[in-house]
Write an enzyme that holds these catalytic residues in place. Structure first.
Site, PDB file in Angstrom:
ATOM      1  N   TRP A 110       8.974 -28.117  21.390  1.00 31.40           N
ATOM      2  CA  TRP A 110      10.470 -28.567  21.669  1.00 31.40           C
ATOM      3  C   TRP A 110      10.430 -29.772  23.001  1.00 31.40           C
ATOM      4  CZ3 TRP A 110      14.193 -29.878  19.064  1.00 31.40           C
ATOM      5  CH2 TRP A 110      15.293 -29.944  19.313  1.00 31.40           C
TER       6      TRP A 110
ATOM      7  N   TYR B  35      18.644 -29.035  29.611  1.00 30.23           N
ATOM      8  CA  TYR B  35      18.851 -28.534  27.917  1.00 30.23           C
ATOM      9  C   TYR B  35      19.463 -27.105  27.799  1.00 30.23           C
ATOM     10  CZ  TYR B  35      18.304 -27.634  22.956  1.00 30.23           C
ATOM     11  OH  TYR B  35      18.442 -27.073  21.690  1.00 30.23           O
TER      12      TYR B  35
ATOM     13  N   GLU C  55      15.229 -30.389  14.981  1.00 30.36           N
ATOM     14  CA  GLU C  55      14.421 -28.945  14.795  1.00 30.36           C
ATOM     15  C   GLU C  55      13.402 -29.428  13.533  1.00 30.36           C
ATOM     16  OE1 GLU C  55      14.367 -26.682  16.505  1.00 30.36           O
ATOM     17  OE2 GLU C  55      16.365 -26.571  17.642  1.00 30.36           O
TER      18      GLU C  55
END
Length: 202
Positions: free
Chosen positions: A51, A21, A43
């Site tokens: 995350w 990522y 988000e």
């Protein structure tokens, strides 16, 4: 990733999913309306979590939320909400699920009234207007220098809330801006810094 010794941002964990990522997505400018919507929802889903938790569930989110098609999500009713609350492939938080549906409705209403001003769509034009249409280039030396929110993310948060979006506080909005390349927050010792800079200039 094997013998890869390239320097990366300090926040990147050891998991391959995290590394991929960071190396391929984080900080790359995004102008596609649907992709921007997806990232804003993800988000928001991260609030209170890490995350990497969201990255692990990303495909589950795409499957559960019709590949983040706002028109589909906006029509979800109580049966769909009940189904989502049983879905282990996503974060089963009722407030976040309700916000996703509400955000899709706000997105559709906004798209109907916002003109497209560039090569992206109307949502892209709106989002990128908060950085005057081009990425903000920072030169952070280490992670401790990177802010949690900025004047731009606060302005974006206020504008989105005014349009009916939820889970879009200034910190969430700044993480969104970082992820979608509105700001280059790779630290200058990260191998991706110059690569993202070249993409931003292009």
């Amino acid at each position: 990733m094997g013998g890869d010794q390239r320097k990366r941002c300090e926040w990147v964990g050891a998991e391959d999913l995290y590394i991929e990522y960071h190396d391929k997505e984080w900080g790359v400018p995004v102008y596609d309306d649907r992709m921007l919507f997806e990232m804003l929802i993800l988000e928001g889903a991260q609030a209170g979590l890490s995350w990497i938790t969201i990255l692990r569930k990303r495909e589950g989110y795409r499957e559960a939320f019709d590949n983040f098609d706002p028109a589909m999500i906006a029509g979800y009713g109580s049966d769909k909400v009940a189904e989502l609350m049983e879905n282990t492939g996503i974060v089963r938080n009722r407030a976040k699920i309700a916000a996703t549906i509400g955000n899709a409705q706000a997105w559709l209403e906004m798209m109907a009234g916002e003109p497209a001003k560039d090569s992206g769509g109307a949502f892209s034009s709106f989002i990128w207007s908060f950085v005057d249409g081009k990425p903000i280039v920072n030169r952070w030396r280490n992670l401790s220098e990177v802010p949690a929110e900025t004047a731009e993310s606060t302005a974006l948060s206020k504008a989105l809330k005014k349009k009916g979006f939820r889970f879009v506080g200034p910190t969430i909005c700044y993480a969104f801006m970082q992820a979608t390349g509105m700001v280059n927050d790779h630290t200058i010792d990260c191998f991706r810094y110059d690569q993202i800079l070249s993409l931003s200039e292009a």
